[in-house]
Scaffold this motif. Structure first.
Motif, PDB file in Angstrom:
ATOM      1  N   ASP A  37      -2.131  -7.075   3.961  1.00 20.95           N
ATOM      2  CA  ASP A  37      -2.020  -5.727   3.399  1.00 20.95           C
ATOM      3  C   ASP A  37      -2.807  -5.578   2.100  1.00 20.95           C
ATOM      4  OD1 ASP A  37      -0.268  -4.820   5.411  1.00 20.95           O
ATOM      5  OD2 ASP A  37       1.459  -5.655   4.377  1.00 20.95           O
ATOM      6  N   PHE A  38      -3.488  -6.644   1.670  1.00 19.46           N
ATOM      7  CA  PHE A  38      -4.244  -6.595   0.419  1.00 19.46           C
ATOM      8  C   PHE A  38      -5.626  -6.008   0.649  1.00 19.46           C
ATOM      9  CE2 PHE A  38      -2.192 -10.094  -2.439  1.00 19.46           C
ATOM     10  CZ  PHE A  38      -0.974  -9.434  -2.331  1.00 19.46           C
ATOM     11  N   GLY A  39      -6.074  -5.175  -0.314  1.00 22.12           N
ATOM     12  CA  GLY A  39      -7.451  -4.736  -0.342  1.00 22.12           C
ATOM     13  C   GLY A  39      -8.218  -5.593  -1.328  1.00 22.12           C
ATOM     14  N   ASP A  40      -9.404  -5.157  -1.749  1.00 26.47           N
ATOM     15  CA  ASP A  40     -10.180  -5.907  -2.735  1.00 26.47           C
ATOM     16  C   ASP A  40      -9.429  -5.994  -4.061  1.00 26.47           C
ATOM     17  OD1 ASP A  40     -12.280  -6.414  -1.036  1.00 26.47           O
ATOM     18  OD2 ASP A  40     -13.435  -4.660  -1.659  1.00 26.47           O
ATOM     19  N   VAL A  41      -8.748  -4.907  -4.396  1.00 28.20           N
ATOM     20  CA  VAL A  41      -8.033  -4.855  -5.671  1.00 28.20           C
ATOM     21  C   VAL A  41      -6.589  -4.429  -5.479  1.00 28.20           C
ATOM     22  CG1 VAL A  41      -8.006  -3.863  -7.997  1.00 28.20           C
ATOM     23  CG2 VAL A  41     -10.180  -4.172  -6.803  1.00 28.20           C
ATOM     24  N   HIS A  42      -6.400  -3.323  -4.753  1.00 29.49           N
ATOM     25  CA  HIS A  42      -5.078  -2.742  -4.581  1.00 29.49           C
ATOM     26  C   HIS A  42      -4.609  -2.899  -3.138  1.00 29.49           C
ATOM     27  CE1 HIS A  42      -5.627  -1.061  -8.535  1.00 29.49           C
ATOM     28  NE2 HIS A  42      -6.681  -0.353  -8.149  1.00 29.49           N
ATOM     29  N   PRO A  43      -3.301  -2.997  -2.922  1.00 31.86           N
ATOM     30  CA  PRO A  43      -2.792  -3.113  -1.554  1.00 31.86           C
ATOM     31  C   PRO A  43      -2.983  -1.820  -0.770  1.00 31.86           C
ATOM     32  CG  PRO A  43      -0.976  -2.890  -3.102  1.00 31.86           C
ATOM     33  CD  PRO A  43      -2.215  -3.049  -3.924  1.00 31.86           C
ATOM     34  N   ILE A  44      -3.005  -1.962   0.546  1.00 29.30           N
ATOM     35  CA  ILE A  44      -3.138  -0.822   1.449  1.00 29.30           C
ATOM     36  C   ILE A  44      -1.857  -0.735   2.266  1.00 29.30           C
ATOM     37  CG2 ILE A  44      -4.474   0.172   3.344  1.00 29.30           C
ATOM     38  CD1 ILE A  44      -6.822  -1.622   2.319  1.00 29.30           C
ATOM     39  N   VAL A  45      -1.083   0.305   2.069  1.00 31.04           N
ATOM     40  CA  VAL A  45       0.213   0.438   2.728  1.00 31.04           C
ATOM     41  C   VAL A  45       0.029   0.984   4.140  1.00 31.04           C
ATOM     42  CG1 VAL A  45       2.468   1.578   2.667  1.00 31.04           C
ATOM     43  CG2 VAL A  45       1.408   0.791   0.538  1.00 31.04           C
ATOM     44  N   THR A  46       0.524   0.230   5.119  1.00 34.89           N
ATOM     45  CA  THR A  46       0.486   0.682   6.516  1.00 34.89           C
ATOM     46  C   THR A  46       1.864   0.672   7.152  1.00 34.89           C
ATOM     47  OG1 THR A  46       0.031  -1.566   7.318  1.00 34.89           O
ATOM     48  CG2 THR A  46      -1.873  -0.164   6.837  1.00 34.89           C
ATOM     49  N   LYS A  47       2.853   0.152   6.427  1.00 32.66           N
ATOM     50  CA  LYS A  47       4.226   0.071   6.940  1.00 32.66           C
ATOM     51  C   LYS A  47       5.178   0.645   5.892  1.00 32.66           C
ATOM     52  CE  LYS A  47       3.317  -4.316   7.496  1.00 32.66           C
ATOM     53  NZ  LYS A  47       1.876  -4.377   7.654  1.00 32.66           N
ATOM     54  N   TRP A  48       6.262   1.261   6.367  1.00 28.02           N
ATOM     55  CA  TRP A  48       7.243   1.866   5.467  1.00 28.02           C
ATOM     56  C   TRP A  48       8.653   1.484   5.906  1.00 28.02           C
ATOM     57  CZ3 TRP A  48       2.678   3.956   6.743  1.00 28.02           C
ATOM     58  CH2 TRP A  48       1.876   4.477   5.719  1.00 28.02           C
ATOM     59  N   THR A  49       9.569   1.472   4.960  1.00 28.35           N
ATOM     60  CA  THR A  49      10.961   1.135   5.265  1.00 28.35           C
ATOM     61  C   THR A  49      11.907   2.039   4.488  1.00 28.35           C
ATOM     62  OG1 THR A  49      12.613  -0.635   5.265  1.00 28.35           O
ATOM     63  CG2 THR A  49      11.033  -0.631   3.442  1.00 28.35           C
ATOM     64  N   GLU A  50      13.054   2.295   5.087  1.00 28.09           N
ATOM     65  CA  GLU A  50      14.110   3.046   4.405  1.00 28.09           C
ATOM     66  C   GLU A  50      15.230   2.120   3.953  1.00 28.09           C
ATOM     67  OE1 GLU A  50      14.410   7.412   5.926  1.00 28.09           O
ATOM     68  OE2 GLU A  50      14.315   6.150   7.721  1.00 28.09           O
ATOM     69  N   VAL A  51      15.041   0.820   4.178  1.00 26.04           N
ATOM     70  CA  VAL A  51      16.054  -0.161   3.741  1.00 26.04           C
ATOM     71  C   VAL A  51      15.367  -1.270   2.934  1.00 26.04           C
ATOM     72  CG1 VAL A  51      17.814   0.271   5.498  1.00 26.04           C
ATOM     73  CG2 VAL A  51      15.890  -1.211   6.057  1.00 26.04           C
ATOM     74  N   PRO A  52      14.742  -0.925   1.800  1.00 25.73           N
ATOM     75  CA  PRO A  52      14.065  -1.946   0.990  1.00 25.73           C
ATOM     76  C   PRO A  52      15.045  -2.949   0.412  1.00 25.73           C
ATOM     77  CG  PRO A  52      14.253   0.101  -0.232  1.00 25.73           C
ATOM     78  CD  PRO A  52      14.712   0.401   1.164  1.00 25.73           C
ATOM     79  N   LYS A  53      14.551  -4.163   0.174  1.00 29.40           N
ATOM     80  CA  LYS A  53      15.409  -5.210  -0.400  1.00 29.40           C
ATOM     81  C   LYS A  53      14.909  -5.637  -1.780  1.00 29.40           C
ATOM     82  CE  LYS A  53      16.996  -6.907   4.084  1.00 29.40           C
ATOM     83  NZ  LYS A  53      17.070  -8.057   5.023  1.00 29.40           N
TER      84      LYS A  53
END
Length: 361
Positions: free
Chosen positions: A237-253
């Motif tokens: 999920d990492f880009g050159d500098v910043h992450p690229i979000v492709t997944k989402w959750t409603e129950v983060p830990k």
């Protein structure tokens, strides 16, 4: 075409086996969840090692060397892979359909068939669910495949393998060229850091940062639909500098916050870093968030991004290499005055602009 036959997929494969790792709570196994298959390389990357007692509810399908797995969740993403020998007798998510071909059908011929527009278009028509589109096992089994005798299958596969190998070589050469540019930049950054002004103090990461370890979220609890907050599962999920979000959750830990430095602590990408530029994300156990305390976070990022080889040298574990919290906490870092930190950051920014990398926030 002479000699070709057409059959439903369900007739050309053996029925898969169901397992329950929780019945052996102390036994280790490797778990392949839906996020483990790379859409770019069509290979399984960085499965999770778990104890039976830690098995998520979807860890129920046995996989063997040579099986072909296909993700039935968001099927048009074409998360397809051949199971390698290292994952023989391991476990994958019920989000996969597992193909174990009968002797008259080449597993790699099937692997290539699943990538065709004929099959993908059928999956697109059949998928149901607005936020979590998926197909069921029967819909997959009912799809028809046409194939020639085995010798002709092998000839076709050899031709396709050669073509894709040429493509992979071209990609590798491009990546090596980019890596060479980054190596020059990192060397320049290290030189700048080594010549910080006088008055700096040697401290450890533990002295100036807090660490937030990530935690695993079951594949059933995150989607590609954009609901909840982003979930980063690893360096993929990492880009050159910043992450690229492709997944989402409603129950983060465990969450990382904007301005945190993310570092990979498990898998082949140990030591890779990114700078979080969005408000908040959940992070998996493959990642750790480094949160600067009384020091410019951009300076910490500049230092950590030069430590990839160092962390790689510390990694232990043959199947899934990893580093510990202690490895990160004990890392020494020269900390100059705040004014010197900003001067260093500005100098690194200039170097980055010259290289054209955009690598420092």
């Amino acid at each position: 075409m002479a000699g070709w036959v057409t059959k439903p997929l369900g007739e050309v494969i053996f029925r898969g086996e169901t397992v329950d790792p929780t019945k052996s709570p102390h036994k280790d196994f490797l778990y392949v969840d839906v996020s483990c298959v790379s859409k770019e390389t069509l290979t399984i990357q960085e499965p999770t090692r778990l104890k039976g007692a830690e098995a998520p509810s979807r860890a129920r399908r046995s996989i063997k060397n040579g099986d072909v797995i296909f993700a039935t969740i968001r099927p048009t993403l074409q998360r397809i892979a051949v199971v390698p020998p290292s994952l023989d007798d391991q476990v994958c998510s019920t989000g996969y359909f597992v193909f174990r071909t009968k002797p008259y059908l080449s597993n790699r011929f099937l692997f290539y068939f699943l990538q065709t527009s004929h099959f993908t278009d059928a999956m697109e028509r059949l998928q149901a669910g607005a936020s979590y589109p998926a197909v069921n096992d029967k819909q997959v089994s009912d799809q028809e495949i046409s194939f020639p005798p085995l010798a002709e299958q092998n000839r076709i596969v050899a031709t396709l393998d050669e073509a894709f190998e040429s493509i992979a070589t071209a990609i590798t050469n491009t990546e090596r060229a980019l890596a060479g540019v980054r190596e020059v930049l990192d060397s320049s950054v290290e030189n700048v850091l080594a010549h910080c002004g006088s008055g700096g103090r040697w401290l450890t990461v533990a002295d100036i940062c807090d660490l937030i370890s990530g935690q695993h979220i079951d594949a059933a609890d995150y989607t590609n639909a954009g609901n909840g907050i982003g979930y980063l599962t690893g360096p993929s999920d990492f880009g050159d500098v910043h992450p690229i979000v492709t997944k989402w959750t409603e129950v983060p830990k465990r969450n990382a916050l904007k301005g945190d430095i993310l570092i990979t602590v498990k898998g082949s990408g140990v030591g890779k870093v990114n700078w979080l530029d969005i408000d908040e994300v959940a992070i998996s156990r493959q990642l750790m968030a480094v949160r600067a305390r009384g020091i410019d976070a951009a300076y910490v990022y500049a230092v950590l991004r030069t430590k990839f080889a160092y962390f790689q040298s510390l990694a232990t574990g043959a199947a899934i290499p990893g580093i510990s919290r202690v490895d990160v906490l004990k890392l020494p870092m020269l900390v100059p005055s705040p004014a010197e930190q900003r001067r260093v950051i500005l100098k690194i920014d200039k170097l980055t602009e010259l290289v054209g990398d955009g690598a420092c926030p």
